[in-house]
Design a protein around this motif. Structure first.
Motif, PDB file in Angstrom:
ATOM      1  N   THR A 394      36.202 -90.991  14.613  1.00  0.00           N
ATOM      2  CA  THR A 394      37.239 -90.098  15.153  1.00  0.00           C
ATOM      3  C   THR A 394      37.546 -88.963  14.182  1.00  0.00           C
ATOM      4  O   THR A 394      37.549 -87.788  14.549  1.00  0.00           O
ATOM      5  N   GLU A 395      37.789 -89.334  12.905  1.00  0.00           N
ATOM      6  CA  GLU A 395      38.096 -88.320  11.881  1.00  0.00           C
ATOM      7  C   GLU A 395      36.814 -87.744  11.290  1.00  0.00           C
ATOM      8  O   GLU A 395      36.624 -86.541  11.224  1.00  0.00           O
ATOM      9  N   SER A 396      35.926 -88.649  10.852  1.00  0.00           N
ATOM     10  CA  SER A 396      34.761 -88.230  10.059  1.00  0.00           C
ATOM     11  C   SER A 396      33.678 -87.552  10.898  1.00  0.00           C
ATOM     12  O   SER A 396      32.845 -86.828  10.363  1.00  0.00           O
ATOM     13  N   GLN A 397      33.678 -87.823  12.230  1.00  0.00           N
ATOM     14  CA  GLN A 397      32.606 -87.354  13.127  1.00  0.00           C
ATOM     15  C   GLN A 397      31.237 -87.929  12.733  1.00  0.00           C
ATOM     16  O   GLN A 397      30.187 -87.352  13.022  1.00  0.00           O
ATOM     17  N   ILE A 398      31.282 -89.102  12.056  1.00  0.00           N
ATOM     18  CA  ILE A 398      30.047 -89.852  11.768  1.00  0.00           C
ATOM     19  C   ILE A 398      30.006 -91.018  12.754  1.00  0.00           C
ATOM     20  O   ILE A 398      30.952 -91.808  12.820  1.00  0.00           O
ATOM     21  N   PHE A 399      28.928 -91.107  13.529  1.00  0.00           N
ATOM     22  CA  PHE A 399      28.835 -92.131  14.575  1.00  0.00           C
ATOM     23  C   PHE A 399      27.696 -93.084  14.231  1.00  0.00           C
ATOM     24  O   PHE A 399      26.540 -92.670  14.157  1.00  0.00           O
ATOM     25  N   ILE A 400      28.069 -94.342  13.990  1.00  0.00           N
ATOM     26  CA  ILE A 400      27.116 -95.304  13.416  1.00  0.00           C
ATOM     27  C   ILE A 400      26.737 -96.344  14.463  1.00  0.00           C
ATOM     28  O   ILE A 400      27.601 -96.911  15.130  1.00  0.00           O
ATOM     29  N   SER A 401      25.430 -96.591  14.584  1.00  0.00           N
ATOM     30  CA  SER A 401      24.980 -97.592  15.561  1.00  0.00           C
ATOM     31  C   SER A 401      25.151 -98.994  14.987  1.00  0.00           C
ATOM     32  O   SER A 401      25.323 -99.173  13.785  1.00  0.00           O
ATOM     33  N   ARG A 402      25.090 -99.988  15.877  1.00  0.00           N
ATOM     34  CA  ARG A 402      25.148-101.385  15.441  1.00  0.00           C
ATOM     35  C   ARG A 402      23.733-101.893  15.201  1.00  0.00           C
ATOM     36  O   ARG A 402      22.795-101.432  15.850  1.00  0.00           O
ATOM     37  N   SER A 403      23.589-102.885  14.334  1.00  0.00           N
ATOM     38  CA  SER A 403      22.278-103.512  14.126  1.00  0.00           C
ATOM     39  C   SER A 403      21.823-104.174  15.428  1.00  0.00           C
ATOM     40  O   SER A 403      22.652-104.573  16.247  1.00  0.00           O
ATOM     41  N   TYR A 404      20.492-104.331  15.589  1.00  0.00           N
ATOM     42  CA  TYR A 404      19.961-104.981  16.802  1.00  0.00           C
ATOM     43  C   TYR A 404      20.237-106.478  16.735  1.00  0.00           C
ATOM     44  O   TYR A 404      19.884-107.132  15.763  1.00  0.00           O
ATOM     45  N   ASP A 405      20.896-107.002  17.783  1.00  0.00           N
ATOM     46  CA  ASP A 405      21.329-108.401  17.752  1.00  0.00           C
ATOM     47  C   ASP A 405      20.218-109.345  18.206  1.00  0.00           C
ATOM     48  O   ASP A 405      19.085-108.931  18.431  1.00  0.00           O
ATOM     49  N   ALA A 406      20.584-110.625  18.368  1.00  0.00           N
ATOM     50  CA  ALA A 406      19.569-111.632  18.697  1.00  0.00           C
ATOM     51  C   ALA A 406      19.303-111.745  20.196  1.00  0.00           C
ATOM     52  O   ALA A 406      18.529-112.587  20.611  1.00  0.00           O
ATOM     53  N   THR A 407      19.941-110.895  21.031  1.00  0.00           N
ATOM     54  CA  THR A 407      19.663-110.999  22.474  1.00  0.00           C
ATOM     55  C   THR A 407      18.213-110.601  22.730  1.00  0.00           C
ATOM     56  O   THR A 407      17.620-109.870  21.946  1.00  0.00           O
ATOM     57  N   THR A 408      17.663-111.045  23.876  1.00  0.00           N
ATOM     58  CA  THR A 408      16.231-110.797  24.106  1.00  0.00           C
ATOM     59  C   THR A 408      15.986-109.567  24.960  1.00  0.00           C
ATOM     60  O   THR A 408      14.897-109.366  25.454  1.00  0.00           O
ATOM     61  N   HIS A 409      17.028-108.780  25.212  1.00  0.00           N
ATOM     62  CA  HIS A 409      16.813-107.581  26.028  1.00  0.00           C
ATOM     63  C   HIS A 409      17.689-106.470  25.462  1.00  0.00           C
ATOM     64  O   HIS A 409      18.397-106.671  24.486  1.00  0.00           O
ATOM     65  N   PHE A 410      17.641-105.284  26.082  1.00  0.00           N
ATOM     66  CA  PHE A 410      18.277-104.112  25.478  1.00  0.00           C
ATOM     67  C   PHE A 410      19.646-103.774  26.058  1.00  0.00           C
ATOM     68  O   PHE A 410      20.149-102.684  25.848  1.00  0.00           O
ATOM     69  N   GLU A 411      20.248-104.698  26.820  1.00  0.00           N
ATOM     70  CA  GLU A 411      21.520-104.346  27.455  1.00  0.00           C
ATOM     71  C   GLU A 411      22.615-104.063  26.415  1.00  0.00           C
ATOM     72  O   GLU A 411      23.410-103.147  26.580  1.00  0.00           O
ATOM     73  N   THR A 412      22.652-104.845  25.314  1.00  0.00           N
ATOM     74  CA  THR A 412      23.696-104.597  24.299  1.00  0.00           C
ATOM     75  C   THR A 412      23.433-103.275  23.573  1.00  0.00           C
ATOM     76  O   THR A 412      24.364-102.564  23.202  1.00  0.00           O
ATOM     77  N   THR A 413      22.146-102.937  23.385  1.00  0.00           N
ATOM     78  CA  THR A 413      21.797-101.654  22.758  1.00  0.00           C
ATOM     79  C   THR A 413      22.296-100.508  23.640  1.00  0.00           C
ATOM     80  O   THR A 413      22.857 -99.525  23.144  1.00  0.00           O
ATOM     81  N   CYS A 414      22.110-100.642  24.960  1.00  0.00           N
ATOM     82  CA  CYS A 414      22.566 -99.593  25.883  1.00  0.00           C
ATOM     83  C   CYS A 414      24.088 -99.471  25.873  1.00  0.00           C
ATOM     84  O   CYS A 414      24.628 -98.370  25.965  1.00  0.00           O
ATOM     85  N   ALA A 415      24.771-100.614  25.748  1.00  0.00           N
ATOM     86  CA  ALA A 415      26.243-100.576  25.689  1.00  0.00           C
ATOM     87  C   ALA A 415      26.676 -99.812  24.435  1.00  0.00           C
ATOM     88  O   ALA A 415      27.624 -99.015  24.470  1.00  0.00           O
ATOM     89  N   ASP A 416      25.955-100.016  23.327  1.00  0.00           N
ATOM     90  CA  ASP A 416      26.264 -99.320  22.072  1.00  0.00           C
ATOM     91  C   ASP A 416      26.040 -97.810  22.235  1.00  0.00           C
ATOM     92  O   ASP A 416      26.853 -96.988  21.809  1.00  0.00           O
ATOM     93  N   ILE A 417      24.935 -97.445  22.900  1.00  0.00           N
ATOM     94  CA  ILE A 417      24.618 -96.028  23.129  1.00  0.00           C
ATOM     95  C   ILE A 417      25.733 -95.366  23.944  1.00  0.00           C
ATOM     96  O   ILE A 417      26.216 -94.279  23.616  1.00  0.00           O
ATOM     97  N   LYS A 418      26.178 -96.063  25.012  1.00  0.00           N
ATOM     98  CA  LYS A 418      27.222 -95.490  25.867  1.00  0.00           C
ATOM     99  C   LYS A 418      28.545 -95.373  25.109  1.00  0.00           C
ATOM    100  O   LYS A 418      29.304 -94.421  25.288  1.00  0.00           O
ATOM    101  N   ASP A 419      28.793 -96.346  24.227  1.00  0.00           N
ATOM    102  CA  ASP A 419      30.024 -96.337  23.434  1.00  0.00           C
ATOM    103  C   ASP A 419      30.016 -95.154  22.451  1.00  0.00           C
ATOM    104  O   ASP A 419      30.998 -94.418  22.324  1.00  0.00           O
ATOM    105  N   ILE A 420      28.883 -94.953  21.761  1.00  0.00           N
ATOM    106  CA  ILE A 420      28.781 -93.831  20.809  1.00  0.00           C
ATOM    107  C   ILE A 420      28.901 -92.505  21.564  1.00  0.00           C
ATOM    108  O   ILE A 420      29.599 -91.583  21.138  1.00  0.00           O
TER     109      ILE A 420
END
Length: 447
Positions: A394-420
């Motif tokens: 919000t302040e810094s304007q630095i947007f950091i992704s989360r590490s890839y988790d142990a799920t076997t598909h990319f749905e959590t990665t997509c949620a992270d992309i939409k959040d960023i």
């Protein structure tokens, strides 16, 4: 490099490449840099095989039985794409699909009492499956029909269920489903890794089961897709998209400093030069002071000369070991692909077992999966820390992704992309808007 950009992206992992593609399509001026000499960061596919041996500090070179080193593309993070999931939607809308070829994963299996069983992929298979008894099957079928028809905007389909209040546990009770069927549904269909979902409102679970069955309905064998030549093709596809829309890429760039003024990012310093920017996207490894460790994942890459036993000799599959079956809190997953996907030498298979670490002996934790894969020709063990941002940008304007988790598909990665995306732009990611933007630029050529 001494230029002004709207967005600078550090690291060419999948999350970063999709975001740089989206930002470029939106008309932003993007500079994308990576300290490595290859695309993909943590989500890369490593080739040739010699590089994998070096990466895991194995002595010597691969034996001749492994074939040509160049025939291998080994994923560091094992994941599949849900055929009807968000990543496939992003690929289709951005037309990154034109750079990739996919194959359907041939089957999904679930572990029960030391054996593996095929996850039924049709009603006929469900009725023939030895996973449950006859009366269970009837109740399970009623449950599946209820889920398929459930529409949160149509009370008639709800049978008295409140999607925001009724827990999933209550729904299982409503259909009198037994513990084993609950395990199977929650872990093999809804793809939860723990049992916390049971006491949460049922809407998320219902949507997950729908995603599974809709994905399955597209191709029939399993709900999963996998790109030829490995998952490393995905970040490269989105990098091409970004380049078409004017994005600039630089590999092998050491990042010396993220330049801040009054608590806000203004640029990145590399090899003595400063590129200026308004916003920065990066993976945790570039800003370790702005992330926190939230856990660990163990992943074991296994090279086999045979398909996995009891799978009918198919050349790709997924196996889920539900946590209850092995007295754990998190499921264990196995993803297997092979020479049929251009990721291994002829006659070779790659099986990657992974799970969230719970003890200080992670290799013991993953043993139930390893037992299913014997004999193993060579294994590569990695234990990775999982990070998430402490600075939301919000302040810094630095947007950091989360590490890839142990799920076997990319749905959590997509949620992270939409959040960023939402934090960067202030508005929700809109698939339809993305499609229109592409049409504006390509016009008829987009067909």
């Amino acid at each position: 490099m001494n230029e002004e950009y709207d967005v600078i992206v550090l690291g060419t992992g999948l999350t970063e490449c999709i975001l740089s593609g989206i930002m470029s399509v939106k008309g932003k001026k993007v500079l994308h840099m990576d300290r490595n000499s290859y695309y993909g960061a943590d989500s890369a596919s490593i080739t040739p095989l010699e590089d994998l041996y070096q990466r895991f500090h194995l002595p010597g070179t691969p034996p001749e039985s492994m074939g040509k080193g160049r025939d291998w593309n080994v994923d560091l993070v094992p994941k599949f794409l849900m055929a009807n999931g968000q990543l496939v939607r992003m690929l289709l809308i951005t037309q990154v699909t034109r750079y990739l070829d996919f194959k359907v994963i041939e089957g999904s299996y679930v572990y029960k009492g030391g054996k593996i069983y095929k996850v039924p992929s049709t009603e006929t298979e469900a009725l023939a499956s030895s996973l449950m008894g006859l009366f269970e099957k009837r109740r399970f079928r009623k449950f599946l029909v209820f889920v398929a028809n459930f529409d949160e905007n149509d009370p008639k389909t709800m049978e008295g269920v409140d999607p925001k209040k009724t827990t999933m546990r209550a729904i299982f009770q409503k259909f009198s489903l037994g513990q084993e069927v609950i395990d199977f549904t929650g872990h093999s269909l809804a793809l939860y890794r723990t049992d916390e979902y049971l006491d949460q409102p049922c809407m998320d679970s219902i949507n997950r089961i729908k995603l599974y069955s809709e994905s399955l309905a597209r191709y029939g064998k399993s709900p999963y897709l996998y790109p030829l030549y490995g998952l490393g093709e995905l970040p490269q596809g989105f990098a091409r998209l970004s380049a078409i829309f004017g994005g600039t890429y630089m590999l092998n760039k050491p990042i010396e400093e993220i330049v801040m003024e009054n608590g806000k990012v203004v640029g990145v310093k590399s090899e003595g030069e400063i590129a200026r920017c308004k916003q920065l996207i990066c993976d945790p490894s570039y800003v370790m002071d702005r992330v926190k460790k939230v856990g660990q994942v163990i992943r074991v890459i296994c090279i086999l000369s045979h398909p996995i036993a009891n799978t009918g000799d198919i050349n790709s599959c997924q196996i889920i070991i539900p946590q209850n079956q092995v007295n754990r809190k998190h499921d264990i997953y196995v993803c297997m692909i092979s020479f049929a996907h251009n990721v291994a030498a002829a006659g070779k298979y790659i099986a990657i077992a992974s799970t969230t670490v719970e003890t200080n002996e992670p290799e013991k934790e993953i043993k139930p999966a390893m037992d299913l894969l014997e004999p193993i020709e060579q294994k590569f063990v990695s234990i990775s820390d999982l990070y998430e941002p402490t600075d939301m940008g919000t302040e810094s304007q630095i947007f950091i992704s989360r590490s890839y988790d142990a799920t076997t598909h990319f749905e959590t990665t997509c949620a992270d992309i939409k959040d960023i995306y939402k934090r960067m732009t202030g508005s929700d990611f809109d698939f339809a808007e993305m499609e229109r933007k592409k049409q504006d630029i390509f016009g008829d050529a987009a067909e």
